[in-house]
Scaffold this motif. Structure first.
Motif, PDB file in Angstrom:
ATOM      1  N   SER A  59     -48.022 -70.755 -91.520  1.00 52.61           N
ATOM      2  CA  SER A  59     -47.202 -69.855 -90.711  1.00 52.61           C
ATOM      3  C   SER A  59     -46.821 -70.509 -89.389  1.00 52.61           C
ATOM      4  O   SER A  59     -47.639 -71.185 -88.748  1.00 52.61           O
ATOM      5  CB  SER A  59     -47.950 -68.554 -90.437  1.00 52.61           C
ATOM      6  OG  SER A  59     -48.178 -67.841 -91.633  1.00 52.61           O
ATOM      7  N   ILE A  60     -45.578 -70.284 -88.976  1.00 51.82           N
ATOM      8  CA  ILE A  60     -45.117 -70.662 -87.650  1.00 51.82           C
ATOM      9  C   ILE A  60     -44.913 -69.368 -86.879  1.00 51.82           C
ATOM     10  O   ILE A  60     -44.151 -68.491 -87.296  1.00 51.82           O
ATOM     11  CB  ILE A  60     -43.817 -71.479 -87.716  1.00 51.82           C
ATOM     12  CG1 ILE A  60     -44.064 -72.783 -88.492  1.00 51.82           C
ATOM     13  CG2 ILE A  60     -43.302 -71.793 -86.312  1.00 51.82           C
ATOM     14  CD1 ILE A  60     -42.816 -73.606 -88.737  1.00 51.82           C
ATOM     15  N   TYR A  61     -45.636 -69.244 -85.759  1.00 53.40           N
ATOM     16  CA  TYR A  61     -45.673 -68.002 -85.008  1.00 53.40           C
ATOM     17  C   TYR A  61     -44.720 -68.041 -83.811  1.00 53.40           C
ATOM     18  O   TYR A  61     -44.379 -69.103 -83.283  1.00 53.40           O
ATOM     19  CB  TYR A  61     -47.081 -67.738 -84.478  1.00 53.40           C
ATOM     20  CG  TYR A  61     -48.152 -67.614 -85.535  1.00 53.40           C
ATOM     21  CD1 TYR A  61     -48.002 -66.711 -86.582  1.00 53.40           C
ATOM     22  CD2 TYR A  61     -49.317 -68.378 -85.478  1.00 53.40           C
ATOM     23  CE1 TYR A  61     -48.998 -66.567 -87.549  1.00 53.40           C
ATOM     24  CE2 TYR A  61     -50.310 -68.251 -86.439  1.00 53.40           C
ATOM     25  CZ  TYR A  61     -50.150 -67.352 -87.474  1.00 53.40           C
ATOM     26  OH  TYR A  61     -51.121 -67.219 -88.430  1.00 53.40           O
ATOM     27  N   SER A  62     -44.360 -66.854 -83.365  1.00 48.70           N
ATOM     28  CA  SER A  62     -43.634 -66.721 -82.105  1.00 48.70           C
ATOM     29  C   SER A  62     -44.097 -65.461 -81.404  1.00 48.70           C
ATOM     30  O   SER A  62     -44.675 -64.560 -82.011  1.00 48.70           O
ATOM     31  CB  SER A  62     -42.123 -66.652 -82.347  1.00 48.70           C
ATOM     32  OG  SER A  62     -41.752 -65.377 -82.845  1.00 48.70           O
ATOM     33  N   ALA A  63     -43.838 -65.428 -80.110  1.00 48.56           N
ATOM     34  CA  ALA A  63     -44.042 -64.222 -79.316  1.00 48.56           C
ATOM     35  C   ALA A  63     -42.782 -63.995 -78.498  1.00 48.56           C
ATOM     36  O   ALA A  63     -42.243 -64.915 -77.886  1.00 48.56           O
ATOM     37  CB  ALA A  63     -45.247 -64.370 -78.403  1.00 48.56           C
ATOM     38  N   HIS A  64     -42.311 -62.769 -78.501  1.00 47.40           N
ATOM     39  CA  HIS A  64     -41.068 -62.394 -77.849  1.00 47.40           C
ATOM     40  C   HIS A  64     -41.444 -61.369 -76.785  1.00 47.40           C
ATOM     41  O   HIS A  64     -41.804 -60.239 -77.107  1.00 47.40           O
ATOM     42  CB  HIS A  64     -40.129 -61.789 -78.892  1.00 47.40           C
ATOM     43  CG  HIS A  64     -38.686 -61.889 -78.552  1.00 47.40           C
ATOM     44  ND1 HIS A  64     -37.692 -61.849 -79.502  1.00 47.40           N
ATOM     45  CD2 HIS A  64     -38.042 -62.026 -77.367  1.00 47.40           C
ATOM     46  CE1 HIS A  64     -36.514 -61.950 -78.921  1.00 47.40           C
ATOM     47  NE2 HIS A  64     -36.707 -62.057 -77.633  1.00 47.40           N
ATOM     48  N   ILE A  65     -41.370 -61.762 -75.507  1.00 48.09           N
ATOM     49  CA  ILE A  65     -41.915 -60.926 -74.440  1.00 48.09           C
ATOM     50  C   ILE A  65     -40.890 -60.797 -73.317  1.00 48.09           C
ATOM     51  O   ILE A  65     -40.259 -61.783 -72.924  1.00 48.09           O
ATOM     52  CB  ILE A  65     -43.217 -61.534 -73.872  1.00 48.09           C
ATOM     53  CG1 ILE A  65     -44.213 -61.834 -75.000  1.00 48.09           C
ATOM     54  CG2 ILE A  65     -43.864 -60.594 -72.862  1.00 48.09           C
ATOM     55  CD1 ILE A  65     -45.429 -62.598 -74.533  1.00 48.09           C
ATOM     56  N   GLY A  66     -40.752 -59.596 -72.761  1.00 54.37           N
ATOM     57  CA  GLY A  66     -39.891 -59.375 -71.613  1.00 54.37           C
ATOM     58  C   GLY A  66     -38.620 -58.639 -71.984  1.00 54.37           C
ATOM     59  O   GLY A  66     -38.218 -58.581 -73.148  1.00 54.37           O
ATOM     60  N   THR A  67     -37.983 -58.078 -70.966  1.00 53.49           N
ATOM     61  CA  THR A  67     -36.766 -57.296 -71.180  1.00 53.49           C
ATOM     62  C   THR A  67     -35.616 -57.748 -70.288  1.00 53.49           C
ATOM     63  O   THR A  67     -34.551 -57.133 -70.283  1.00 53.49           O
ATOM     64  CB  THR A  67     -37.048 -55.803 -70.891  1.00 53.49           C
ATOM     65  OG1 THR A  67     -37.520 -55.680 -69.537  1.00 53.49           O
ATOM     66  CG2 THR A  67     -38.092 -55.245 -71.845  1.00 53.49           C
ATOM     67  N   LEU A 120     -41.184 -60.323 -66.278  1.00 57.15           N
ATOM     68  CA  LEU A 120     -40.820 -59.627 -67.514  1.00 57.15           C
ATOM     69  C   LEU A 120     -39.600 -58.733 -67.335  1.00 57.15           C
ATOM     70  O   LEU A 120     -38.862 -58.487 -68.287  1.00 57.15           O
ATOM     71  CB  LEU A 120     -42.011 -58.790 -68.003  1.00 57.15           C
ATOM     72  CG  LEU A 120     -43.247 -59.585 -68.405  1.00 57.15           C
ATOM     73  CD1 LEU A 120     -44.382 -58.645 -68.793  1.00 57.15           C
ATOM     74  CD2 LEU A 120     -42.942 -60.530 -69.551  1.00 57.15           C
ATOM     75  N   SER A 121     -39.375 -58.273 -66.120  1.00 54.81           N
ATOM     76  CA  SER A 121     -38.190 -57.441 -65.884  1.00 54.81           C
ATOM     77  C   SER A 121     -36.946 -58.281 -65.612  1.00 54.81           C
ATOM     78  O   SER A 121     -35.819 -57.782 -65.730  1.00 54.81           O
ATOM     79  CB  SER A 121     -38.435 -56.497 -64.700  1.00 54.81           C
ATOM     80  OG  SER A 121     -38.676 -57.226 -63.508  1.00 54.81           O
ATOM     81  N   SER A 122     -37.150 -59.553 -65.281  1.00 53.33           N
ATOM     82  CA  SER A 122     -36.024 -60.446 -64.990  1.00 53.33           C
ATOM     83  C   SER A 122     -35.692 -61.367 -66.156  1.00 53.33           C
ATOM     84  O   SER A 122     -34.549 -61.822 -66.278  1.00 53.33           O
ATOM     85  CB  SER A 122     -36.331 -61.311 -63.758  1.00 53.33           C
ATOM     86  OG  SER A 122     -36.578 -60.527 -62.618  1.00 53.33           O
ATOM     87  N   CYS A 123     -36.681 -61.644 -66.997  1.00 60.09           N
ATOM     88  CA  CYS A 123     -36.521 -62.642 -68.053  1.00 60.09           C
ATOM     89  C   CYS A 123     -36.993 -62.099 -69.397  1.00 60.09           C
ATOM     90  O   CYS A 123     -37.806 -61.167 -69.466  1.00 60.09           O
ATOM     91  CB  CYS A 123     -37.319 -63.907 -67.731  1.00 60.09           C
ATOM     92  SG  CYS A 123     -36.922 -64.696 -66.159  1.00 60.09           S
ATOM     93  N   THR A 124     -36.503 -62.719 -70.446  1.00 60.58           N
ATOM     94  CA  THR A 124     -37.030 -62.523 -71.792  1.00 60.58           C
ATOM     95  C   THR A 124     -37.494 -63.886 -72.298  1.00 60.58           C
ATOM     96  O   THR A 124     -36.736 -64.860 -72.262  1.00 60.58           O
ATOM     97  CB  THR A 124     -35.971 -61.948 -72.741  1.00 60.58           C
ATOM     98  OG1 THR A 124     -35.546 -60.678 -72.240  1.00 60.58           O
ATOM     99  CG2 THR A 124     -36.533 -61.777 -74.143  1.00 60.58           C
TER     100      THR A 124
END
Length: 371
Positions: free
Chosen positions: A41-49, A87-91
């Protein structure tokens, strides 16, 4: 059961990574976005808005685990109150181990013996194809390409190891200073300003020769600012804990600049003040070696050794190999053959015997703390 300590081992397998993320309450953020040649598996995390999009990936070379640890540190930091403004400025889109097969075996290449960082155009490998798909679909404003470098690199024409190195990759063969390169340079200047306080004169800059097959060069040619991070050596720190900390601080510094819209305040001229990397260093310099087979002679020579890193069971072994001696080279550890106790009773009957015995003896030393 004892929790995993990432500082204890340079080997960071996919299984260890998964367990560490689970132990530290980070795995709930994970998505499986693809698989490797061998089906890992190749994982990712997607964080921020936030509207500013930053794509980060590490360990596309499986034997470069330090920056994966730094990326995980940043991942954990994003879960703290201090990081709320990021997190509020970037994704953030993070891929902590693009090459899980190489990470399992501690090899630079993937399971098909392909260097993924030379596959940006041909896209012959599933891991390369996956990164391109993420790049196209996520459409990042910035890319962080996280790597590790060998102990041979010095910060400029010095004998100071480059604990961290950066590069704003070229976008063409003429090495033009495009708008994307300018932004990458400014981010590097910001990070360098931060970490010089902790590792003065130990930051280097990679050569910017253009190679469209390299991922950073390719993404920069598409007008996306891309930064190459290289985690290097710090004195007596083969576990690379210092480099891990400095890469972590660099990531935060760059993201703060992106989030605060202060990028233009950093002059690109300061990027070129960072000294370019040289290959001036080797792991061990053994001096004053009496190489004469005659008891009446005292012929003294210097030998240079470089460690080859190889996976052995569940850890990495550092295997000394003799290198060509040059006056320009300097050992990270310098040992006087005449004064060190382990060499006093060394007996040899030929030049081959000498080299063999020296190599065996070096391998027995605790080179983290050679007395």
């Amino acid at each position: 059961m004892k929790k995993i300590d990432l500082n204890e081992n340079r080997l960071l397998t996919p299984a260890t990574l998964k367990k560490y993320l689970e132990e530290n309450d980070l795995f709930y953020l994970v998505k499986t976005i693809g698989t490797s040649v061998q089906g890992r598996s190749i994982y990712s995390a997607h964080i921020g808005t936030g509207p500013k999009k930053v794509l980060m990936w590490s360990q596309m070379h499986g034997n470069e685990s330090t920056t994966t640890k730094s990326l995980i540190d940043f991942w954990a930091y994003l879960n703290t109150p201090e990081a709320s403004y990021l997190l509020s400025s970037c994704t953030f889109y993070m891929i902590p181990q693009l090459n899980p097969d190489g990470s399992h075996e501690y090899t630079r290449q993937n399971a098909n013996n392909i260097d993924l960082n030379r596959d940006a155009v041909e896209l012959s490998q599933p891991e390369s194809q996956l990164l391109r798909t993420v790049f196209d679909e996520f459409s990042p404003d910035y890319c962080f390409n996280l790597h590790g470098q060998r102990t041979i690199f010095s910060a400029g024409d010095t004998h100071i190891p480059a604990t961290v190195s950066f590069l704003a990759p070229s976008a063409d063969a003429e090495r033009s200073i495009t708008s994307a390169r300018k932004d990458a340079m400014r981010l590097i200047v910001a990070a360098n300003n931060t970490i010089q306080e902790f590792i003065p004169e130990a930051v280097g800059r990679y050569d910017d020769g253009f190679n469209i097959n390299c991922v950073g060069d390719y993404f920069t040619s598409k007008n996306t600012p891309t930064i190459l991070f290289e985690a290097g050596h710090y004195k007596n720190d083969y576990g690379r804990t210092v480099a891990r900390q400095m890469i972590f601080k660099s990531i935060i510094s760059m993201c703060e600049v992106i989030a605060s819209d202060t990028l233009k305040s950093f002059p690109i001229d300061s990027y070129f003040d960072i000294p370019e990397n040289y290959k001036n260093l080797r792991d061990v310099e053994l001096c004053n070696v009496n190489t004469s087979l005659s008891s009446n002679s005292n012929l003294l020579q210097t030998f240079i050794f470089q460690f080859k890193e190889e996976k052995f069971e569940d850890h990495v072994k550092f295997i000394p190999q003799i290198d060509s001696f040059s006056k320009e080279l300097k050992g990270l550890q310098k040992i006087d053959f005449q004064e060190h106790k382990v060499f006093k009773d060394l007996i040899f009957e030929s030049e081959e015997d000498l080299i063999s015995n020296l190599t065996k003896t070096i391998s027995l030393l605790n080179f983290h703390q050679i007395p």
